[in-house]
Design a protein around this motif. Structure first.
Motif, PDB file in Angstrom:
ATOM      1  N   ASP A 136       9.832   4.771  -0.975  1.00  0.00           N
ATOM      2  CA  ASP A 136       9.664   5.527  -2.219  1.00  0.00           C
ATOM      3  C   ASP A 136       9.187   4.625  -3.354  1.00  0.00           C
ATOM      4  O   ASP A 136       8.381   5.046  -4.195  1.00  0.00           O
ATOM      5  CB  ASP A 136      10.976   6.200  -2.616  1.00  0.00           C
ATOM      6  N   LEU A 137       9.672   3.393  -3.395  1.00  0.00           N
ATOM      7  CA  LEU A 137       9.244   2.471  -4.449  1.00  0.00           C
ATOM      8  C   LEU A 137       7.767   2.113  -4.299  1.00  0.00           C
ATOM      9  O   LEU A 137       7.047   1.974  -5.293  1.00  0.00           O
ATOM     10  CB  LEU A 137      10.103   1.203  -4.415  1.00  0.00           C
ATOM     11  N   ASP A 138       7.319   1.974  -3.070  1.00  0.00           N
ATOM     12  CA  ASP A 138       5.915   1.675  -2.814  1.00  0.00           C
ATOM     13  C   ASP A 138       5.037   2.850  -3.241  1.00  0.00           C
ATOM     14  O   ASP A 138       3.984   2.671  -3.865  1.00  0.00           O
ATOM     15  CB  ASP A 138       5.730   1.373  -1.328  1.00  0.00           C
ATOM     16  N   THR A 139       5.476   4.061  -2.921  1.00  0.00           N
ATOM     17  CA  THR A 139       4.735   5.251  -3.350  1.00  0.00           C
ATOM     18  C   THR A 139       4.769   5.393  -4.867  1.00  0.00           C
ATOM     19  O   THR A 139       3.769   5.778  -5.486  1.00  0.00           O
ATOM     20  CB  THR A 139       5.323   6.511  -2.690  1.00  0.00           C
ATOM     21  N   LEU A 140       5.909   5.077  -5.474  1.00  0.00           N
ATOM     22  CA  LEU A 140       6.023   5.126  -6.934  1.00  0.00           C
ATOM     23  C   LEU A 140       5.021   4.187  -7.584  1.00  0.00           C
ATOM     24  O   LEU A 140       4.414   4.523  -8.615  1.00  0.00           O
ATOM     25  CB  LEU A 140       7.449   4.762  -7.357  1.00  0.00           C
ATOM     26  N   GLN A 141       4.837   3.013  -6.997  1.00  0.00           N
ATOM     27  CA  GLN A 141       3.872   2.065  -7.543  1.00  0.00           C
ATOM     28  C   GLN A 141       2.466   2.655  -7.526  1.00  0.00           C
ATOM     29  O   GLN A 141       1.711   2.550  -8.499  1.00  0.00           O
ATOM     30  CB  GLN A 141       3.916   0.768  -6.730  1.00  0.00           C
ATOM     31  N   LEU A 142       2.114   3.293  -6.424  1.00  0.00           N
ATOM     32  CA  LEU A 142       0.802   3.932  -6.317  1.00  0.00           C
ATOM     33  C   LEU A 142       0.672   5.092  -7.303  1.00  0.00           C
ATOM     34  O   LEU A 142      -0.368   5.269  -7.940  1.00  0.00           O
ATOM     35  CB  LEU A 142       0.586   4.436  -4.890  1.00  0.00           C
ATOM     36  N   LEU A 143       1.744   5.874  -7.420  1.00  0.00           N
ATOM     37  CA  LEU A 143       1.717   7.006  -8.343  1.00  0.00           C
ATOM     38  C   LEU A 143       1.511   6.534  -9.774  1.00  0.00           C
ATOM     39  O   LEU A 143       0.726   7.120 -10.529  1.00  0.00           O
ATOM     40  CB  LEU A 143       3.019   7.800  -8.234  1.00  0.00           C
ATOM     41  N   GLY A 144       2.216   5.473 -10.154  1.00  0.00           N
ATOM     42  CA  GLY A 144       2.054   4.946 -11.501  1.00  0.00           C
ATOM     43  C   GLY A 144       0.624   4.504 -11.767  1.00  0.00           C
ATOM     44  O   GLY A 144       0.057   4.789 -12.829  1.00  0.00           O
ATOM     45  N   ASN A 145       0.033   3.814 -10.791  1.00  0.00           N
ATOM     46  CA  ASN A 145      -1.362   3.388 -10.948  1.00  0.00           C
ATOM     47  C   ASN A 145      -2.296   4.585 -11.068  1.00  0.00           C
ATOM     48  O   ASN A 145      -3.228   4.587 -11.882  1.00  0.00           O
ATOM     49  CB  ASN A 145      -1.780   2.528  -9.755  1.00  0.00           C
ATOM     50  N   ALA A 146      -2.046   5.614 -10.250  1.00  0.00           N
ATOM     51  CA  ALA A 146      -2.899   6.800 -10.279  1.00  0.00           C
ATOM     52  C   ALA A 146      -2.762   7.535 -11.611  1.00  0.00           C
ATOM     53  O   ALA A 146      -3.757   7.997 -12.188  1.00  0.00           O
ATOM     54  CB  ALA A 146      -2.550   7.725  -9.119  1.00  0.00           C
ATOM     55  N   CYS A 147      -1.538   7.654 -12.107  1.00  0.00           N
ATOM     56  CA  CYS A 147      -1.323   8.337 -13.390  1.00  0.00           C
ATOM     57  C   CYS A 147      -1.924   7.546 -14.547  1.00  0.00           C
ATOM     58  O   CYS A 147      -2.371   8.123 -15.538  1.00  0.00           O
ATOM     59  CB  CYS A 147       0.171   8.549 -13.620  1.00  0.00           C
ATOM     60  N   ARG A 148      -1.939   6.229 -14.422  1.00  0.00           N
ATOM     61  CA  ARG A 148      -2.479   5.390 -15.494  1.00  0.00           C
ATOM     62  C   ARG A 148      -4.005   5.370 -15.475  1.00  0.00           C
ATOM     63  O   ARG A 148      -4.649   5.484 -16.520  1.00  0.00           O
ATOM     64  CB  ARG A 148      -1.945   3.963 -15.357  1.00  0.00           C
ATOM     65  N   HIS A 149      -4.591   5.236 -14.288  1.00  0.00           N
ATOM     66  CA  HIS A 149      -6.032   4.993 -14.195  1.00  0.00           C
ATOM     67  C   HIS A 149      -6.843   6.210 -13.752  1.00  0.00           C
ATOM     68  O   HIS A 149      -8.068   6.196 -13.869  1.00  0.00           O
ATOM     69  CB  HIS A 149      -6.295   3.843 -13.218  1.00  0.00           C
ATOM     70  N   GLY A 150      -6.182   7.230 -13.224  1.00  0.00           N
ATOM     71  CA  GLY A 150      -6.920   8.387 -12.738  1.00  0.00           C
ATOM     72  C   GLY A 150      -7.429   8.169 -11.324  1.00  0.00           C
ATOM     73  O   GLY A 150      -6.868   7.394 -10.548  1.00  0.00           O
ATOM     74  N   ASP A 151      -8.511   8.853 -10.990  1.00  0.00           N
ATOM     75  CA  ASP A 151      -9.046   8.783  -9.630  1.00  0.00           C
ATOM     76  C   ASP A 151      -9.441   7.354  -9.273  1.00  0.00           C
ATOM     77  O   ASP A 151     -10.013   6.624 -10.078  1.00  0.00           O
ATOM     78  CB  ASP A 151     -10.256   9.706  -9.497  1.00  0.00           C
ATOM     79  N   GLY A 152      -9.114   6.975  -8.055  1.00  0.00           N
ATOM     80  CA  GLY A 152      -9.392   5.628  -7.578  1.00  0.00           C
ATOM     81  C   GLY A 152      -8.629   5.386  -6.289  1.00  0.00           C
ATOM     82  O   GLY A 152      -8.126   6.321  -5.659  1.00  0.00           O
ATOM     83  N   SER A 153      -8.517   4.133  -5.900  1.00  0.00           N
ATOM     84  CA  SER A 153      -7.903   3.803  -4.612  1.00  0.00           C
ATOM     85  C   SER A 153      -6.435   4.220  -4.552  1.00  0.00           C
ATOM     86  O   SER A 153      -5.961   4.708  -3.517  1.00  0.00           O
ATOM     87  CB  SER A 153      -8.040   2.302  -4.340  1.00  0.00           C
ATOM     88  N   SER A 154      -5.697   4.043  -5.645  1.00  0.00           N
ATOM     89  CA  SER A 154      -4.286   4.431  -5.645  1.00  0.00           C
ATOM     90  C   SER A 154      -4.135   5.940  -5.522  1.00  0.00           C
ATOM     91  O   SER A 154      -3.275   6.438  -4.789  1.00  0.00           O
ATOM     92  CB  SER A 154      -3.589   3.939  -6.917  1.00  0.00           C
ATOM     93  N   ALA A 155      -4.978   6.683  -6.247  1.00  0.00           N
ATOM     94  CA  ALA A 155      -4.922   8.143  -6.174  1.00  0.00           C
ATOM     95  C   ALA A 155      -5.248   8.629  -4.766  1.00  0.00           C
ATOM     96  O   ALA A 155      -4.628   9.578  -4.265  1.00  0.00           O
ATOM     97  CB  ALA A 155      -5.889   8.755  -7.182  1.00  0.00           C
TER      98      ALA A 155
END
Length: 248
Positions: A136-155
């Motif tokens: 869950d922490l790993d997914t949270l990290q990706l979610l935070g990046n996606a919410c901050r930067h929008g579409d991209g590798s994390s999203a």
């Protein structure tokens, strides 16, 4: 190996462990006292607009639903930000105390998520992904990046891991073109409040597990702590065991 022969994993305790003792309470309080009331207030407003007989309120309701969706994304980013600051501060404290001449504290400041995981292993002798909350922490990290930067590798990675975060919309009447089968844009993501609750729980559980290791690592334990640990050893779902080289 029988449980009686297993050796409990221990690390070298630091002041950073003491400083981190309230991190779980902090993030849980943020959810209980900030996130949950704010989302409830918006949901109540949306419901009130839906019950209104004013034709204009139908448009206001749709606008407020967009606000709610953006608010939940912002809270997802906030949870990730709190967690990352907590982890970086913890690792900087450990590095300053355990390896003051190695400039590891400066590395922690600049490290990305993968590097933070490597530094955690180097400083604490146990892999971050050994903790039950890591997924869950790993997914949270990706979610935070996606919410901050929008579409991209994390999203893209979030969409592959958690397709349930996107609503499935039925085809429009007379739609003669097939729907795009690609990954959905971040703008259509709608994070359920229960998922936010799970991310908060993962952070709190991580710090609870870290505190357990800290307590096990105290060399001269007070009888009350010994009694507490005796209970925990029978009740906990996860008790890291030491490997032959002393790690976990």
């Amino acid at each position: 190996m029988s449980s009686s022969r297993m050796k409990v994993f221990r690390w070298k305790n630091c002041y950073a462990d003491v400083a981190a003792s309230k991190h779980g309470i902090t993030v849980q309080s943020f959810f209980d006292d900030v996130i949950a009331p704010a989302i409830c207030a918006l949901e109540d407003k949306i419901s009130a607009l839906g019950r209104s007989g004013d034709p204009g309120d139908a448009f206001a309701q749709a606008d407020m639903e967009d606000v709610l969706k953006e608010t939940k994304m912002a809270f997802g980013l906030a949870i990730q930000s709190i967690w990352e600051r907590q982890l970086r501060g913890y690792l900087r404290g450990c590095a300053s105390e355990l390896m003051p001449s190695n400039a590891l504290a400066a590395q922690v400041t600049k490290a990305n998520w993968t590097q933070l995981c490597e530094l955690f292993l180097e400083l604490r002798g146990i892999r971050l992904n050994a903790f039950p909350s890591f997924a869950d922490l790993d997914t949270l990290q990706l979610l935070g990046n996606a919410c901050r930067h929008g579409d991209g590798s994390s999203a893209i990675e979030v969409a592959m891991r958690c397709p349930e975060l996107w609503r499935v919309y039925p085809p429009m009447p007379f739609e003669d073109q097939p729907r795009d089968s690609g990954l959905p844009p971040i703008a259509l993501m709608d994070v359920p409040v229960e998922r936010l609750r799970e991310f908060v729980a993962a952070v709190a559980i991580f710090w609870d597990d870290a505190e357990y290791i800290y307590n096990e690592s105290i060399e001269r334990k007070h009888p009350s702590l010994e009694a507490k640990l005796a209970r925990e050893r029978t009740e906990r779902n996860w008790r890291p065991q030491a490997t032959p080289d002393g790690g976990a």
